[in-house]
Design a protein around this motif. Sequence first.
Motif, PDB file in Angstrom:
ATOM      1  N   THR A 144       0.878  -1.218  -0.014  1.00  0.00           N
ATOM      2  CA  THR A 144      -0.141  -0.014  -0.157  1.00  0.00           C
ATOM      3  C   THR A 144       0.775   1.194  -0.116  1.00  0.00           C
ATOM      4  OG1 THR A 144      -1.753  -1.132   1.116  1.00  0.00           O
ATOM      5  CG2 THR A 144      -1.614   1.097   1.351  1.00  0.00           C
ATOM      6  N   ARG A 145       1.694   1.123   0.756  1.00  0.00           N
ATOM      7  CA  ARG A 145       2.897   2.568   0.669  1.00  0.00           C
ATOM      8  C   ARG A 145       3.434   2.658  -0.608  1.00  0.00           C
ATOM      9  NH1 ARG A 145       4.216   7.435   1.846  1.00  0.00           N
ATOM     10  NH2 ARG A 145       6.688   7.476   2.841  1.00  0.00           N
ATOM     11  N   TRP A 146       3.896   1.430  -1.099  1.00  0.00           N
ATOM     12  CA  TRP A 146       4.795   1.430  -2.305  1.00  0.00           C
ATOM     13  C   TRP A 146       3.883   2.139  -3.556  1.00  0.00           C
ATOM     14  CZ3 TRP A 146       4.976  -2.360  -6.841  1.00  0.00           C
ATOM     15  CH2 TRP A 146       6.042  -2.378  -7.555  1.00  0.00           C
ATOM     16  N   TRP A 147       2.545   1.505  -3.587  1.00  0.00           N
ATOM     17  CA  TRP A 147       1.800   2.050  -4.686  1.00  0.00           C
ATOM     18  C   TRP A 147       1.415   3.357  -4.194  1.00  0.00           C
ATOM     19  CZ3 TRP A 147      -0.385  -3.374  -4.094  1.00  0.00           C
ATOM     20  CH2 TRP A 147      -0.017  -4.299  -5.368  1.00  0.00           C
ATOM     21  N   GLY A 148       1.110   3.789  -3.138  1.00  0.00           N
ATOM     22  CA  GLY A 148       0.940   5.216  -2.725  1.00  0.00           C
ATOM     23  C   GLY A 148       1.830   6.153  -3.268  1.00  0.00           C
ATOM     24  N   ARG A 149       3.138   5.777  -3.206  1.00  0.00           N
ATOM     25  CA  ARG A 149       4.267   6.630  -3.502  1.00  0.00           C
ATOM     26  C   ARG A 149       4.318   6.762  -5.012  1.00  0.00           C
ATOM     27  NH1 ARG A 149      10.247   4.404  -1.061  1.00  0.00           N
ATOM     28  NH2 ARG A 149       9.883   5.515   0.635  1.00  0.00           N
ATOM     29  N   ALA A 150       3.782   5.929  -5.962  1.00  0.00           N
ATOM     30  CA  ALA A 150       3.523   5.904  -7.359  1.00  0.00           C
ATOM     31  C   ALA A 150       2.226   6.878  -7.760  1.00  0.00           C
ATOM     32  CB  ALA A 150       3.287   4.454  -8.020  1.00  0.00           C
ATOM     33  N   GLY A 151       1.467   6.966  -6.839  1.00  0.00           N
ATOM     34  CA  GLY A 151       0.300   7.948  -7.073  1.00  0.00           C
ATOM     35  C   GLY A 151      -0.893   7.276  -7.453  1.00  0.00           C
ATOM     36  N   VAL A 196       2.025   7.634   4.695  1.00  0.00           N
ATOM     37  CA  VAL A 196       2.653   7.579   6.028  1.00  0.00           C
ATOM     38  C   VAL A 196       3.970   6.300   6.107  1.00  0.00           C
ATOM     39  CG1 VAL A 196       2.640   7.243   8.740  1.00  0.00           C
ATOM     40  CG2 VAL A 196       0.849   8.634   7.409  1.00  0.00           C
ATOM     41  N   ARG A 197       4.980   6.783   6.492  1.00  0.00           N
ATOM     42  CA  ARG A 197       5.842   5.569   6.768  1.00  0.00           C
ATOM     43  C   ARG A 197       5.517   4.370   7.181  1.00  0.00           C
ATOM     44  NH1 ARG A 197      11.012   8.113   9.627  1.00  0.00           N
ATOM     45  NH2 ARG A 197       9.399   8.838  10.719  1.00  0.00           N
ATOM     46  N   SER A 198       5.978   3.251   6.510  1.00  0.00           N
ATOM     47  CA  SER A 198       5.155   1.844   6.676  1.00  0.00           C
ATOM     48  C   SER A 198       5.514   1.460   8.400  1.00  0.00           C
ATOM     49  CB  SER A 198       5.893   0.818   5.920  1.00  0.00           C
ATOM     50  OG  SER A 198       5.631   1.107   4.743  1.00  0.00           O
ATOM     51  N   ALA A 199       6.713   1.840   8.958  1.00  0.00           N
ATOM     52  CA  ALA A 199       6.691   1.456  10.466  1.00  0.00           C
ATOM     53  C   ALA A 199       6.083   2.276  11.264  1.00  0.00           C
ATOM     54  CB  ALA A 199       8.335   1.602  10.636  1.00  0.00           C
ATOM     55  N   THR A 200       5.890   3.611  10.745  1.00  0.00           N
ATOM     56  CA  THR A 200       4.843   4.334  11.834  1.00  0.00           C
ATOM     57  C   THR A 200       3.493   3.660  11.427  1.00  0.00           C
ATOM     58  OG1 THR A 200       6.194   6.184  11.168  1.00  0.00           O
ATOM     59  CG2 THR A 200       3.940   6.670  12.039  1.00  0.00           C
ATOM     60  N   VAL A 201       3.032   3.274  10.495  1.00  0.00           N
ATOM     61  CA  VAL A 201       1.819   2.814  10.270  1.00  0.00           C
ATOM     62  C   VAL A 201       1.358   1.576  11.165  1.00  0.00           C
ATOM     63  CG1 VAL A 201       0.250   1.505   8.468  1.00  0.00           C
ATOM     64  CG2 VAL A 201       1.473   3.541   7.864  1.00  0.00           C
ATOM     65  N   SER A 202       2.538   0.800  11.149  1.00  0.00           N
ATOM     66  CA  SER A 202       2.411  -0.453  12.061  1.00  0.00           C
ATOM     67  C   SER A 202       2.028  -0.332  13.401  1.00  0.00           C
ATOM     68  CB  SER A 202       3.541  -1.413  11.657  1.00  0.00           C
ATOM     69  OG  SER A 202       4.625  -0.763  12.209  1.00  0.00           O
ATOM     70  N   VAL A 203       2.910   0.905  13.970  1.00  0.00           N
ATOM     71  CA  VAL A 203       2.950   1.040  15.333  1.00  0.00           C
ATOM     72  C   VAL A 203       1.738   1.734  15.654  1.00  0.00           C
ATOM     73  CG1 VAL A 203       3.678   2.425  17.131  1.00  0.00           C
ATOM     74  CG2 VAL A 203       5.354   0.820  15.577  1.00  0.00           C
TER      75      VAL A 203
END
Length: 316
Positions: free
Chosen positions: A181-188, A252-259
């Motif tokens: 989700t984060r990777w695809w979010g970067r691509a827009g 949002v950065r993936s590690a932040t999401v997980s926390v």
Amino acid sequence: MSNAVSGLPVGRGLLYLIVAGVAWGTAGAAASLVYRASDMGPVALSFWRCAAGLVLLLAARPLRRRVRPAVREPFARKALRAVVTGLGLAVFQTAYFAAVQSTGLAVATVVTLGAGPVLIALGARLALGEHLGAGGAAAVAGALAGLVVLVLGGGGTTVRLPGVLLALLSAAGYSVMTLLTRWWGRAGGADGAGTSVGAFAVTSLCLLPLALAEGLVPHTAEPVRLLWLLAYVAAVPTALAYGLYFAGAAVVRSATVSVIMLLEPVSAAALAVLLLGEHLTAATLAGTLLMLGSVAGLAVAETRAAREGRTRPAPA
């Protein structure tokens, strides 16, 4: 502080994730009431949760304000994202329910939600180049310590290896879903509600045969109460929460999401004390404070990093 591709401010993405985490925490209490009111099994509940959530999202699509994405997403990528995200969601939910059945709720929760941030932090570092930093690592460690204290503080748990392996499989499915989700979010071009629709459709198809084997239609003496509970589970911790989760996780950065999503057991513990009559123990309070402090610290760091990234001049 907005993501340059999606246009969603990072601060709003953090808010979306906080609301989603709290909403997820209410699903457990609602599920326990469903089990009391009927003989519905966990896989059938998961199927109806996703299928009804899909219906609600499709019904709400005409009411949504159309926002033109900064980057138009190709149809092939939309389809691939729906399939991969839906499979990740199906593995995440089904393996978790199986882990609960095998080794108990407490151990399954700690292993699944505890392994998630670690796997996501490693994956984000290797695949996305996201640096957690010393402060971020300390926040993740504090959150995991709080999770252990919160869930296992009462003692009396039994650890079984098959259940632990299933919980790790669940964490892997959750990690893949978050990182992609984060990777695809970067691509827009990614849309939170659109991602939820595709994911729920794939997950419902994956869970349907398992739900049929378990028993799709429950027996109940309180059909109206059961329908209201299922409607709540489909609307709040599913359609609403996952739409917000996919939108926030894209910026949002993936590690932040997980926390931040560790707010789920905090919310569940608060409901257990306030509504289900459980006692507020020292372990519950200490674990909650540790986790809330870690979430607050990472949220502040995330907004500061987004602000610095916005104001930093571009290289010549």
